[in-house]
Design a protein around this motif. Structure first.
Motif, PDB file in Angstrom:
ATOM      1  N   VAL A   1       0.873  -1.174   0.000  1.00 13.87           N
ATOM      2  CA  VAL A   1       0.000   0.000   0.000  1.00 13.87           C
ATOM      3  C   VAL A   1       0.905   1.216   0.000  1.00 13.87           C
ATOM      4  CG1 VAL A   1      -1.705   1.329   1.300  1.00 13.87           C
ATOM      5  CG2 VAL A   1      -1.859  -1.182   1.261  1.00 13.87           C
ATOM      6  N   ILE A   2       0.680   2.108  -0.960  1.00 14.06           N
ATOM      7  CA  ILE A   2       1.415   3.375  -1.013  1.00 14.06           C
ATOM      8  C   ILE A   2       0.374   4.481  -1.036  1.00 14.06           C
ATOM      9  CG2 ILE A   2       2.980   4.867  -2.300  1.00 14.06           C
ATOM     10  CD1 ILE A   2       4.239   2.435  -3.559  1.00 14.06           C
ATOM     11  N   GLU A   3       0.509   5.404  -0.099  1.00 14.21           N
ATOM     12  CA  GLU A   3      -0.365   6.578  -0.081  1.00 14.21           C
ATOM     13  C   GLU A   3       0.206   7.644  -1.022  1.00 14.21           C
ATOM     14  OE1 GLU A   3      -3.222   6.624   1.167  1.00 14.21           O
ATOM     15  OE2 GLU A   3      -3.212   5.013   2.633  1.00 14.21           O
ATOM     16  N   PRO A   4      -0.627   8.598  -1.456  1.00 11.34           N
ATOM     17  CA  PRO A   4      -0.164   9.634  -2.386  1.00 11.34           C
ATOM     18  C   PRO A   4       0.968  10.491  -1.820  1.00 11.34           C
ATOM     19  CG  PRO A   4      -2.558   9.648  -2.211  1.00 11.34           C
ATOM     20  CD  PRO A   4      -2.044   8.701  -1.159  1.00 11.34           C
ATOM     21  N   GLY A   5       1.680  11.104  -2.744  1.00 20.45           N
ATOM     22  CA  GLY A   5       2.812  11.950  -2.394  1.00 20.45           C
ATOM     23  C   GLY A   5       4.133  11.210  -2.512  1.00 20.45           C
ATOM     24  N   PHE A   6       4.097   9.958  -2.978  1.00 18.39           N
ATOM     25  CA  PHE A   6       5.297   9.143  -3.105  1.00 18.39           C
ATOM     26  C   PHE A   6       6.190   9.687  -4.221  1.00 18.39           C
ATOM     27  CE2 PHE A   6       7.688   5.660  -5.008  1.00 18.39           C
ATOM     28  CZ  PHE A   6       8.289   5.106  -3.895  1.00 18.39           C
ATOM     29  N   GLN A   7       7.507   9.744  -3.944  1.00 19.92           N
ATOM     30  CA  GLN A   7       8.505  10.167  -4.928  1.00 19.92           C
ATOM     31  C   GLN A   7       9.697   9.225  -4.874  1.00 19.92           C
ATOM     32  OE1 GLN A   7       8.083  12.806  -7.050  1.00 19.92           O
ATOM     33  NE2 GLN A   7       6.079  13.128  -6.139  1.00 19.92           N
ATOM     34  N   CYS A   8      10.267   8.932  -6.044  1.00 18.02           N
ATOM     35  CA  CYS A   8      11.512   8.151  -6.087  1.00 18.02           C
ATOM     36  C   CYS A   8      12.376   8.674  -7.218  1.00 18.02           C
ATOM     37  CB  CYS A   8      11.229   6.663  -6.256  1.00 18.02           C
ATOM     38  SG  CYS A   8      10.424   6.187  -7.794  1.00 18.02           S
ATOM     39  N   ASP A   9      13.664   8.367  -7.159  1.00 22.09           N
ATOM     40  CA  ASP A   9      14.581   8.773  -8.219  1.00 22.09           C
ATOM     41  C   ASP A   9      14.424   7.900  -9.457  1.00 22.09           C
ATOM     42  OD1 ASP A   9      15.905  11.021  -7.357  1.00 22.09           O
ATOM     43  OD2 ASP A   9      17.671   9.958  -6.632  1.00 22.09           O
ATOM     44  N   TYR A  10      14.487   6.588  -9.263  1.00 17.60           N
ATOM     45  CA  TYR A  10      14.470   5.658 -10.387  1.00 17.60           C
ATOM     46  C   TYR A  10      13.402   4.585 -10.213  1.00 17.60           C
ATOM     47  CZ  TYR A  10      18.982   7.868 -11.072  1.00 17.60           C
ATOM     48  OH  TYR A  10      19.968   8.799 -11.224  1.00 17.60           O
TER      49      TYR A  10
ATOM     50  N   PHE B   1       3.394  -1.039   4.175  1.00 15.15           N
ATOM     51  CA  PHE B   1       2.574   0.161   4.115  1.00 15.15           C
ATOM     52  C   PHE B   1       3.487   1.377   4.074  1.00 15.15           C
ATOM     53  CE2 PHE B   1       0.343   3.737   6.052  1.00 15.15           C
ATOM     54  CZ  PHE B   1      -0.823   3.767   5.296  1.00 15.15           C
ATOM     55  N   ILE B   2       3.341   2.189   3.022  1.00 16.04           N
ATOM     56  CA  ILE B   2       4.121   3.417   2.861  1.00 16.04           C
ATOM     57  C   ILE B   2       3.139   4.577   2.931  1.00 16.04           C
ATOM     58  CG2 ILE B   2       5.640   4.735   1.337  1.00 16.04           C
ATOM     59  CD1 ILE B   2       6.500   2.012   0.110  1.00 16.04           C
ATOM     60  N   ASN B   3       3.246   5.385   3.964  1.00 19.38           N
ATOM     61  CA  ASN B   3       2.290   6.457   4.210  1.00 19.38           C
ATOM     62  C   ASN B   3       2.536   7.654   3.284  1.00 19.38           C
ATOM     63  OD1 ASN B   3       0.220   7.918   5.562  1.00 19.38           O
ATOM     64  ND2 ASN B   3       0.724   6.862   7.465  1.00 19.38           N
ATOM     65  N   PHE B   4       1.794   8.721   3.479  1.00 18.90           N
ATOM     66  CA  PHE B   4       1.819   9.902   2.625  1.00 18.90           C
ATOM     67  C   PHE B   4       3.206  10.553   2.557  1.00 18.90           C
ATOM     68  CE2 PHE B   4      -2.561   9.601   4.120  1.00 18.90           C
ATOM     69  CZ  PHE B   4      -3.268   9.748   2.938  1.00 18.90           C
ATOM     70  N   ASN B   5       3.528  11.082   1.376  1.00 20.36           N
ATOM     71  CA  ASN B   5       4.670  11.981   1.147  1.00 20.36           C
ATOM     72  C   ASN B   5       6.035  11.392   1.499  1.00 20.36           C
ATOM     73  OD1 ASN B   5       2.972  14.083   0.208  1.00 20.36           O
ATOM     74  ND2 ASN B   5       2.416  14.490   2.341  1.00 20.36           N
ATOM     75  N   CYS B   6       6.253  10.151   1.115  1.00 23.38           N
ATOM     76  CA  CYS B   6       7.561   9.529   1.342  1.00 23.38           C
ATOM     77  C   CYS B   6       8.452   9.700   0.110  1.00 23.38           C
ATOM     78  CB  CYS B   6       7.393   8.051   1.670  1.00 23.38           C
ATOM     79  SG  CYS B   6       6.663   7.806   3.306  1.00 23.38           S
TER      80      CYS B   6
END
Length: 172
Positions: free
Chosen positions: A59-68, A79-84
């Motif tokens: 589960v990934i909440e919105p705001g997720f960013q990654c390089d690649y 579970f990955i919460n908001f804005n990670c």
């Protein structure tokens, strides 16, 4: 054999982050994240997860960013919460049953201390390993090369500057 900057990065060697191929790869990951973040749904989650080297139930909440995205592997029931933010110039391994609070950042990339080298885009990266059943509190920052053992708890808003042992509570 000439290695590309992407090859160097994946092999843990110094690489040039302003290389055109790497910039295009980061742009593709940003677009995938933007599609999901604009309209979070299981269908749009695929834009992100198809970047990952592996994942299971997630589960990934919105705001997720990654390089690649290509250097992120995720276990089961994560579970990955908001804005990670996941700066994955090196591998970020996340075990099973991991809870990641809002605003958590993982930084695998590091930059030279000499200004001339930084100006040329040179950098290096070291992997991050998160064991099983780890809880990382909101706002925590995990620095390059850190290993967090199974069952550890990372306090909110801490900077993790050293390895964390199994069952340890790290509160900064």
């Amino acid at each position: 054999m000439n290695l590309t900057e992407f090859d160097k990065m994946r092999q843990g060697k110094p690489f040039n982050a302003i290389d055109l191929d790497l910039r295009l790869r980061r742009e593709a990951a940003r677009l995938a994240c933007a599609k999901f973040n604009a309209h979070p749904s299981k269908g749009n989650l695929r834009h992100i997860t198809r970047l990952f080297s592996s994942f299971d139930s997630l589960v990934i909440e919105p705001g997720f960013q990654c390089d690649y995205g290509t250097q992120i592997d995720v276990g089961e029931r994560v579970f990955i919460n908001f804005n990670c933010v996941f700066l994955d110039s090196a591998n970020i391994h996340i075990g099973d049953d991991v809870l990641i609070g809002p605003g958590v950042h993982f930084y695998t990339v590091d930059h030279p201390r000499e200004p001339e080298q930084r100006a040329q885009g040179e950098c290096c990266a070291r992997p991050i390993f998160i064991g099983n059943n780890v809880w990382i509190g909101g706002g925590a920052k995990v620095l390059p090369g850190i290993n967090i053992g199974h069952n550890a708890i990372i306090g909110a808003n801490v900077v993790v500057k050293r390895d964390v042992a199994e069952n340890e509570r790290y509160v900064g």
